[in-house]
Every structure is written in structure tokens, then in C-alpha cells.
Design a protein around this motif. Structure first.
Motif, PDB file in Angstrom:
ATOM      1  N   LYS A  26      11.580   5.829  -1.746  1.00 59.95           N
ATOM      2  CA  LYS A  26      10.709   4.993  -0.925  1.00 59.95           C
ATOM      3  C   LYS A  26       9.884   4.148  -1.744  1.00 59.95           C
ATOM      4  CE  LYS A  26       7.213   5.417   2.668  1.00 59.95           C
ATOM      5  NZ  LYS A  26       6.647   6.380   3.566  1.00 59.95           N
ATOM      6  N   TYR A  27       9.354   4.235  -2.726  1.00 61.14           N
ATOM      7  CA  TYR A  27       8.736   3.152  -3.501  1.00 61.14           C
ATOM      8  C   TYR A  27       9.527   2.103  -3.823  1.00 61.14           C
ATOM      9  CZ  TYR A  27       7.431   0.748  -8.041  1.00 61.14           C
ATOM     10  OH  TYR A  27       7.126  -0.072  -9.035  1.00 61.14           O
ATOM     11  N   LYS A  28      10.707   2.119  -4.237  1.00 62.79           N
ATOM     12  CA  LYS A  28      11.521   0.915  -4.251  1.00 62.79           C
ATOM     13  C   LYS A  28      11.655   0.131  -3.026  1.00 62.79           C
ATOM     14  CE  LYS A  28      14.618   3.340  -7.651  1.00 62.79           C
ATOM     15  NZ  LYS A  28      16.021   3.884  -7.886  1.00 62.79           N
ATOM     16  N   GLN A  29      11.776   0.942  -2.026  1.00 64.05           N
ATOM     17  CA  GLN A  29      12.109   0.354  -0.507  1.00 64.05           C
ATOM     18  C   GLN A  29      10.871  -0.471  -0.049  1.00 64.05           C
ATOM     19  OE1 GLN A  29      11.858   2.979   2.773  1.00 64.05           O
ATOM     20  NE2 GLN A  29      13.341   1.636   4.106  1.00 64.05           N
ATOM     21  N   MET A  30       9.680  -0.094  -0.559  1.00 62.18           N
ATOM     22  CA  MET A  30       8.574  -0.706   0.056  1.00 62.18           C
ATOM     23  C   MET A  30       8.271  -1.988  -1.026  1.00 62.18           C
ATOM     24  SD  MET A  30       7.064   0.776   2.731  1.00 62.18           S
ATOM     25  CE  MET A  30       8.740   0.860   3.370  1.00 62.18           C
ATOM     26  N   VAL A  31       8.608  -1.828  -2.161  1.00 60.21           N
ATOM     27  CA  VAL A  31       8.284  -2.878  -3.137  1.00 60.21           C
ATOM     28  C   VAL A  31       9.183  -4.021  -2.554  1.00 60.21           C
ATOM     29  CG1 VAL A  31       8.698  -3.897  -5.365  1.00 60.21           C
ATOM     30  CG2 VAL A  31       7.697  -1.639  -5.041  1.00 60.21           C
TER      31      VAL A  31
ATOM     32  N   HIS B 179       0.910  -1.220   0.153  1.00 54.48           N
ATOM     33  CA  HIS B 179      -0.030   0.063  -0.116  1.00 54.48           C
ATOM     34  C   HIS B 179       0.931   1.193   0.036  1.00 54.48           C
ATOM     35  CE1 HIS B 179      -3.079   3.002   1.073  1.00 54.48           C
ATOM     36  NE2 HIS B 179      -2.074   3.516   2.215  1.00 54.48           N
ATOM     37  N   PHE B 180       2.085   1.458   0.816  1.00 50.99           N
ATOM     38  CA  PHE B 180       2.598   2.354   0.928  1.00 50.99           C
ATOM     39  C   PHE B 180       3.619   2.587  -0.339  1.00 50.99           C
ATOM     40  CE2 PHE B 180       2.146   2.235   5.573  1.00 50.99           C
ATOM     41  CZ  PHE B 180       1.390   3.607   5.757  1.00 50.99           C
ATOM     42  N   ALA B 181       3.985   1.292  -1.014  1.00 49.37           N
ATOM     43  CA  ALA B 181       4.535   1.309  -2.396  1.00 49.37           C
ATOM     44  C   ALA B 181       3.801   2.087  -3.498  1.00 49.37           C
ATOM     45  CB  ALA B 181       4.876  -0.052  -2.696  1.00 49.37           C
ATOM     46  N   VAL B 182       2.436   2.003  -3.547  1.00 48.52           N
ATOM     47  CA  VAL B 182       1.486   2.601  -4.320  1.00 48.52           C
ATOM     48  C   VAL B 182       1.719   4.086  -3.830  1.00 48.52           C
ATOM     49  CG1 VAL B 182      -0.564   2.769  -5.351  1.00 48.52           C
ATOM     50  CG2 VAL B 182       0.414   0.417  -4.840  1.00 48.52           C
TER      51      VAL B 182
END
Length: 191
Positions: free
Chosen positions: A83-88, A70-73
């Protein structure tokens, strides 16, 4: 022209449509399997399931992975690519941890001298193996999809801000999460 643009925004992207068709098919498959479990349960010789505790830990893990995706999206839509990369990657690692815990859970059956298939096995445990194993295959597919979008995000050449692939993978991931919650509750309720 404004009307055409409005109509295009309302259309469902073909990838999202295909995902929903696939999800509908998967729901039907698991509905059939759990229905067969219910029917078979009434036959003689059925042993009540005892679910290993690690399956509950795996449930928490997959719930956390859903929060991470959810946080990645959200990060992708905010153009916060680090942050997207980290969350994925966190989501993918949690998915792998879920699969490892599932394997450990099934290994506990053999330590308890419970045969899941073949001679000396009981249908209740064979059903558990088949249904949870099939779910694990779907989780593995999600981990592969997460890995693909993670690698694309790491690529210096890729600067696409098309949210559709990220949304499709996240929707699928949330689906396998919800499916697992249904399955763990089903198996505990059907004791």
C-alpha cells in the motif's frame, strides 16, 4: 541509560531540521514575492488577474495528492509496503498531473492573447507566472523526491524501515500543497 534513550528520541533528526530550515527560507521567498505583488498592484497600468478555471482543478489535484501521501506514511509505519508503494506512486502521478494542469493554465493565457512576459505584457500576469512557476519548480522537486523513495521501495535489496525519509518527503509535500492553497487564494483575493 533510559534517560539517554529518552533524550535521543526527543532530538530532531538532522534531515528534518534541514527541511524546516528550507521551508522557512521558502516561506520568506514567497512572502517577499507576494509582498512585492501587493506593492506593485497600486501602480498605474495594473490589470486585474483572471485566473483560469483549470488552476482550481489543479488545486483539487494537489489536495488529493496530500491525502495520498498521508496514507503512504501511514502504510509505511504500519509496514504495509504494498500500500505504501501504491500511495507514493499515486502521489507522484497526482503531482505530475498538477504540473500539467499548471502548464495548460498558462497556455490558456496565450490563447486569450495575454502576454505573460516581454513587450505587451502586464506586471500582474508576469508576477503570476513568476510566483506560480517558482511553486511549480518546488512541486517538481517533490515529485523527484517521491520518485526516489518510490524506486527505493521497489528495490528488492532495500528493506529499511527508517521512516525519516518518508516523513521528510511527506512533510515537504504537505508544505507545497499548503503553499499552493495560499497562492491561489492570494491571487483570487487580490483581484
Amino acid at each position: 541509560m533510559a534517560e539517554v534513550m529518552s533524550l535521543q528520541r526527543k532530538r530532531t533528526h538532522p534531515h528534518k531540521f534541514l527541511l524546516w530550515v528550507a521551508i522557512g527560507s521558502i516561506i520568506m521567498m514567497f512572502a517577499g514575492l507576494t509582498s512585492a505583488y501587493i506593492v506593485k498592484r497600486s501602480q498605474a497600468g495594473w490589470i486585474m488577474l483572471e485566473i483560469p478555471t483549470i488552476f482550481w482543478y489543479s488545486t483539487v489535484t494537489i489536495l488529493l495528492s496530500s491525502v495520498a501521501v498521508h496514507f503512504a506514511v501511514k502504510a509505511f509505519k504500519d509496514r504495509n509496503i504494498p500500500k505504501y508503494k501504491q500511495m507514493v506512486w499515486i502521489t507522484a502521478v497526482l503531482g505530475i498531473a498538477f504540473l500539467i494542469m499548471q502548464i495548460i493554465g498558462f497556455m490558456q493565457f496565450s490563447r486569450m492573447d495575454i502576454r505573460l512576459v516581454g513587450a505587451g505584457s502586464n506586471a500582474s500576469y508576469s508576477f503570476l507566472l513568476a510566483i506560480a512557476g517558482l511553486h511549480a519548480v518546488h512541486v517538481l522537486g517533490g515529485v523527484i523526491a517521491l520518485t526516489v523513495i518510490g524506486i527505493r521501495a521497489m528495490s528488492a535489496r532495500s528493506k529499511s524501515y527508517n521512516a525519516v525519509p518518508v516523513e521528510v518527503v511527506a512533510t515537504y509535500w504537505h508544505f507545497v500543497d499548503i503553499l499552493w492553497i495560499y497562492l491561489i487564494l492570494f491571487f483570487n483575493w487580490m483581484k
